[in-house]
Design a protein around this motif. Structure first.
Motif, PDB file in Angstrom:
ATOM      1  N   CYS A  61     -18.900 -56.805  -4.574  1.00  0.00           N
ATOM      2  CA  CYS A  61     -19.344 -55.445  -4.892  1.00  0.00           C
ATOM      3  C   CYS A  61     -20.156 -55.451  -6.184  1.00  0.00           C
ATOM      4  O   CYS A  61     -19.993 -56.332  -7.019  1.00  0.00           O
ATOM      5  CB  CYS A  61     -18.137 -54.506  -5.014  1.00  0.00           C
ATOM      6  N   ALA A  71     -21.612 -48.771   5.358  1.00  0.00           N
ATOM      7  CA  ALA A  71     -20.535 -49.704   5.685  1.00  0.00           C
ATOM      8  C   ALA A  71     -20.266 -49.708   7.182  1.00  0.00           C
ATOM      9  O   ALA A  71     -19.992 -50.755   7.782  1.00  0.00           O
ATOM     10  CB  ALA A  71     -19.267 -49.329   4.912  1.00  0.00           C
ATOM     11  N   LEU A  99     -18.631 -54.594   2.883  1.00  0.00           N
ATOM     12  CA  LEU A  99     -18.695 -53.409   2.038  1.00  0.00           C
ATOM     13  C   LEU A  99     -19.668 -53.643   0.879  1.00  0.00           C
ATOM     14  O   LEU A  99     -20.516 -52.783   0.569  1.00  0.00           O
ATOM     15  CB  LEU A  99     -17.296 -53.075   1.500  1.00  0.00           C
TER      16      LEU A  99
END
Lengths: 400, 400
Positions: free
Chosen positions: B312, B344, B386
């Motif tokens: 991330c 996502a 993600l």
């Protein structure tokens, strides 16, 4: 000082009194013929253990996690409904923790305070108590040896319509009635379904004892005769498998099922338990078990009827139930159920007095005996004590 | 023509919309990090089978017939409560079909339409949804990395009192919070219990994750600090044994327990199932199982935190939860949870956007990831997707 009691919602302010218990301890150890418990001798322990092993071996990830009521159980309930003539679809079925949960949920969906609910006189006391506590105005429809009196029902519905009242539902037990043991005749079944359609009455058909038929041919469920969706059929695995698993079901229009689900706060009826019951029911195992139950319970009914004939006064009337758990006794005018209950308690036997099964004070000359739970020796001994109590009451009066 | 719809009670006229699902199928097979399911790899199948065998062998007559919730399970819950410092008595304990059943029953007992209920922001969305549907006026109390902000609560309670409003209850998750993972500090625990006593606020302490501590020493439950009976403690076997058994409990003043029982229409929580859970919990077996769970879940948390750090953007903030099932992400201002969810979904990963956990529209910059359910490889792959979605969003913006 802030009080906890001020926090309770209006509906929760009062706690109802505890449920009536006929089993208060007497002077001698009591043989209870009161409750419709299942016979522990018939619990399929080995088959339940095998079913558990199979569920845990083959389906544990789904059975033990969060999830819905197992669709395979719903499919089996649908298949059994279809076999009895009911054109059920899966979305019409709700599985609950016993049929009594579903009956208790009914007023949430249907009853605003003061609404009319039709019940049979007599009826299943747990349901009647719940409907009354929900604020329903209970109207009693008489029954006889052939079940609900549909002529009387027609009159009641006409009168209600004249007063602009539409009952929210009629609660009926058409087969091996609790408490009377009576079965609604085919003619009356047709009449009842016709009245339901004419007046728009939701008929709640509690057929808990449907499978426990000792003789004769099955009659079609009301739901099988109904063409307009006015019958909600309710059943249970408590009588045919084991009450302690708490598994029952209802079949009704999806609009009703959806709304019952709304008030079933726990959501599903358990991914594990619904799989366990489905596994037990598969491969004809439930049907084989039911056949064994009926042989066994038939014998216990016969033992009870013979004992009544032998021990009770000749003017005590009893019909021969063709299935179910109960025998209903009608007493001669000089024997009141309350007095018999007191005398029986002194002799060491308990039963349910008929008044507990009526909402309107009727039943003082009736009582219910369960042959389901006690072993045959205890049935004989219990009925002998009951007979002795009745004879003693009469002798006591004659001596006065 | 009489209509079925006219029969529904006022409370049942409308069917609520289906529950929010973040798992709508995307364009690629989805790795769901949305739901706090238990890890199936940890289900104690053999021990459950042994427990079943023992219950059926030794206790079938009671386990399989009608009856109450097994008192032995209540005793074990009481013993565990006492071990955590709560001076519980058996009459203070209710066993339910999951703690969510008990939470859902709460408004029946406590909420009339328009009553104030205090919730945390964010909170467990199932409970919040139910309280709102029951007609409560939800007032959100802010939380931070140390749990509920008790200073903010004091202000809210003072304001409510000024308007003559007394909240019906405060719903809080003090340990390994769902969704934030935060644990209420000891200082705030004392402050909360003092405020509860001062204002007469019933504190509903949902401590579902209490036993799932990966590191550090347990803090005393609010119910252990409470001297005046204002804390109702709620727990579950869903996280420590198996959700599919549907078994939870509450401990509160008997007046509350009695009233929750009134609306628990199925009565007991099953003579069989309560014995099965009690048997599994006996002889230290549950504690041994919890120790194994914590080793396993700790590793999965670490895998998730490492993956977040790796995949991330560096300005995504995350606290390290010391237990439980969830990691809570706070997004930088340019990344909105709704946009991230869309991106996502295209990458094939699902989560719960923070807005679903608030009653008042907050949470647009937050999201919840569950590390409980997926195997570690899927956690890594899901978080990588993600992260890719977040980076892609930024690149897309930069390119515009």
């Amino acid at each position: 000082m802030p009080e906890l009691a001020d926090l309770f919602a209006a509906r929760a302010r009062n706690v109802p009194p505890p449920i009536f218990s006929p089993d208060a301890p007497g002077t001698v150890p009591t043989i209870s013929l009161a409750w419709g418990l299942a016979d522990p001798a018939l619990f399929p322990r080995a088959a339940l253990l095998s079913a558990t092993a199979e569920v845990l071996e083959k389906d544990a990830p789904a059975a033990l996690n969060y999830g819905a009521t197992y669709s395979g159980l719903i499919e089996q309930i649908v298949a059994r409904l279809r076999a009895s003539g009911v054109a059920a679809q899966p979305e019409q079925v709700l599985v609950g923790h016993g049929s009594s949960q579903i009956l208790a949920l009914l007023p949430e969906v249907l009853v605003d305070r003061g609404d009319v609910v039709l019940i049979e006189g007599p009826s299943f006391m747990g349901a009647v108590r719940r409907f009354a506590q929900a604020g329903a105005q209970l109207v009693t429809v008489p029954t006889d040896a052939h079940g609900l009196d549909t002529d009387a029902l027609a009159t009641i519905l006409r009168d209600l319509r004249r007063h602009n009242k539409r009952p929210k539902f009629l609660y009926t037990i058409p087969t091996f009635h609790n408490p009377t043991g009576a079965t609604l005749s085919l003619e009356r079944r047709h009449a009842l379904v016709a009245l339901a359609a004419e007046y728009g009455v939701l008929v709640v058909e509690d057929d808990a004892y449907y499978d426990l038929r000792f003789e004769g041919e099955p009659l079609p469920p009301l739901a099988a005769l109904d063409r307009d969706g006015w019958v909600m059929r309710v059943g249970t695995f408590s009588k045919t498998l084991a009450p302690g698993l708490r598994m029952g079901w209802a079949c009704a229009r999806p609009e009703i099922i959806q709304r019952l689900q709304m008030f079933k706060w726990e959501g599903s009826s358990g991914p594990f338990m619904t799989r366990l019951v489905a596994r037990f029911c598969a491969d004809g195992q439930l049907d084989a078990h039911i056949a064994a139950l009926n042989t066994h319970y038939r014998h216990k009914r016969d033992v009870m009827l013979d004992a009544i004939a032998q021990h009770c006064p000749a003017d005590v009337q009893v019909d021969r139930p063709a299935g179910g758990f109960f025998v209903w006794l009608r007493l001669p005018p000089d024997l009141h159920a309350a007095a018999v209950q007191q005398a029986a308690s002194e002799q060491g036997v308990a039963f349910v007095p008929g008044t507990a099964c009526y909402a309107d004070g009727q039943g003082t000359d009736t009582l219910r005996l369960a042959f389901s739970f006690q072993p045959v020796e205890q049935i004989e001994a219990g009925v002998a004590r009951l007979g002795a109590a009745m004879h003693a009451l009469r002798q006591h009066r004659a001596a006065r």
